[in-house]
Design a protein around this motif. Structure first.
Motif, PDB file in Angstrom:
ATOM      1  N   GLU A 128      -1.100  -3.653   5.292  1.00 13.89           N
ATOM      2  CA  GLU A 128      -0.963  -2.422   6.067  1.00 13.89           C
ATOM      3  C   GLU A 128      -0.268  -1.376   5.209  1.00 13.89           C
ATOM      4  N   LYS A 129      -0.506  -0.149   5.555  1.00 13.13           N
ATOM      5  CA  LYS A 129       0.210   0.935   4.878  1.00 13.13           C
ATOM      6  C   LYS A 129       1.690   0.914   5.274  1.00 13.13           C
ATOM      7  N   ARG A 183       0.865  -1.176   0.000  1.00 11.66           N
ATOM      8  CA  ARG A 183       0.000   0.000   0.000  1.00 11.66           C
ATOM      9  C   ARG A 183       0.902   1.226   0.000  1.00 11.66           C
ATOM     10  N   LYS A 192      -7.509  -9.570   1.749  1.00 10.60           N
ATOM     11  CA  LYS A 192      -6.938  -9.011   2.981  1.00 10.60           C
ATOM     12  C   LYS A 192      -5.887  -8.009   2.560  1.00 10.60           C
ATOM     13  N   GLU A 193      -6.197  -6.728   2.744  1.00 12.74           N
ATOM     14  CA  GLU A 193      -5.292  -5.684   2.256  1.00 12.74           C
ATOM     15  C   GLU A 193      -4.074  -5.537   3.163  1.00 12.74           C
ATOM     16  N   GLN A 206      -4.687  -9.550  -1.973  1.00 16.01           N
ATOM     17  CA  GLN A 206      -4.302  -8.437  -1.092  1.00 16.01           C
ATOM     18  C   GLN A 206      -4.867  -7.116  -1.606  1.00 16.01           C
TER      19      GLN A 206
END
Lengths: 316, 316
Positions: free
Chosen positions: B313-314, A157, B310-311, A187
């Protein structure tokens, strides 16, 4: 908030064995500057961009060592990093990585517009062989020179300068493997960067696949995997006649519908750009390819449970 | 031994709600006969071929029951089985299956040239919804009417009349899911049959995807998945204006290079054929897509370990 990023694919012509590192770097900086001039926030370079595609040669010792980077950045490549930070343009670039422990990987990094390395990927789908093919002038020795990537398929990200895009990286042959794309899409990947060096023909004269067919394959897998994973994709070649071995071009930027929105016309250094609206991923991610609603992993066990083919018994 | 099978795709025009079962069956027999006349050993019919695409309607009771087959074959469809056995032509056909226990599935079977059912598949990637969309004239209620397929993705090794081909079956939306193709290819699949009913537009006026884009998507996924799995593929539409709702055509036969070798030109009943040389799969299966040599399942765990996104974390 608009989530449009202008992205450039920086296709490179060939890097000959005889090309100096600084000559290659100057070409890359020129491509970066042209990308920046056209307003790109992200410039995507090919696989093994700083050197010739050395796995085509059986090498050892100092000559082999010369193709690896022992640190990133390092003095040889620092001018690219400096110019990118100055222009506030980030980039993806592939290179041969040698770790402090002496491991070798075929690696790509993602460098944010502020010059920070925000992502690293080590190629998992290494093609070729460990042992050289007897009698062949040209080899494909990636399995000899590199270890299999050990970082998995991480998506990253990114920050505000890239509209918080979730970015994935693959390298060359990985793009033909749907498992790689899906691992990233699980993701939330919105933009996939992949650099490649792909043969335009068998330099040893062993098959009949034309450069056109090989370019079709290269674009087909990017288009379909971008569509099936509802993401943008930027696929970037090192192209042309490199050390007597032909490489396809066909660099392209593909939208989440699988449509090519920009593509290279040459086999040389060439910048193409596109405005990638990340919100165009939403149509696919929330409907047709809403994974939560439609995937059925309880039936996918062969994908992780076996490596090769297990044929069924004959029906009576 | 030559391993060439001549295969026919039997695209069907629409089956209206008002069409009688026997009228539809007569059209299917005519298509089968035309396929046989052109020398095909296998004729591939669409999904839910014996009826209209009834999940577009909110139904219950006897009307809903009328769209399911409680046995296969059964008196309504027996003439197709008889004619096929007479002509020594096998077929793939999709239908609504109701089991003796009262379970409903969206099913396809593979019938060998001797009339024996040699394979069954129940659709796993059901699109649509359980609850009807409020205010919509046209629904997509596959998740309401069918249970998720419970047979996995079995590939079938067939007999001498089909050159011992290893055949896989999918149904409609499955073809957009690379997990489905890979599960079959991990069994050595050489030929994939898939029938479909795919909307040409949103009949409720809700989106802007043209029929051309939808046909492009349908062909793109078949081409790329055939290439990435080194198999032939036969993708067959029910097409045209069915009960006021448009269905795309674009039925096609695709080779292991991902190239379309035959495609339908109409939105009606239409036979297309191609000679499928199963040995053309060997180039991919032994080189580029040699799974044993190149797959790395230790890194694919997200594919079976999670359903949805499921993304990450930044990054700091």
């Amino acid at each position: 908030m608009s989530r449009v990023i202008r992205v450039a694919a920086a296709q490179m012509g060939p890097n000959q064995k005889s090309s100096s590192r600084s000559e290659i770097l100057q070409r890359m900086i020129a491509l970066l500057e042209e990308g920046a001039r056209q307003g790109a926030a992200l410039v995507v370079f090919p696989e093994l961009a700083f050197t010739t595609f050395f796995p085509r040669w059986l090498l050892d010792g100092e000559e082999l060592d010369s193709y690896f980077e022992t640190a990133m950045p390092n003095p040889d490549v620092q001018p690219l990093f400096d110019r990118a930070a100055e222009l506030k343009v980030g980039f993806y670039v592939g290179y041969g990585e040698r770790t402090p422990e002496g491991q070798n990987f075929n690696t790509a990094i993602l460098v944010a517009p502020d010059g920070q390395i925000v992502g690293k990927y080590r190629k998992i789908h290494l093609p070729g062989s460990v042992e050289p093919r007897a009698g062949a002038v040209y080899q494909q020795l990636e399995k000899r020179y590199f270890e299999y990537g050990d970082l998995g398929f991480p998506a990253f990200r990114t920050g505000a300068e890239w509209k918080d895009a979730i970015v994935g990286m693959l390298i060359c042959n990985d793009r033909r493997w749907p498992e790689a794309w899906r691992s990233l899409a699980l993701q939330g990947m919105e933009l996939l960067c992949v650099g490649y060096n792909s043969a335009a023909y068998d330099p040893n004269g062993g098959d009949r696949e034309s450069a056109e067919l090989r370019t079709f394959h290269a674009q087909l897998v990017v288009q379909a995997n971008a569509y099936m994973n509802a993401c943008w994709a930027v696929a970037v070649a090192k192209a042309g006649n490199e050390d007597g071995s032909g490489l396809i071009g066909g660099s392209c930027i593909v939208d989440p519908n699988g449509l090519i929105v920009a593509q290279a016309r040459t086999l040389d250094d060439e910048i193409i750009t596109a405005d990638c609206d990340l919100d165009l991923c939403l149509q696919g991610k929330t409907k047709m390819f809403n994974f939560e609603a439609h995937r059925r992993p309880e039936w996918y066990s062969r994908i992780t449970g076996q490596v090769g083919v297990k044929e069924p018994e004959k029906v009576a």
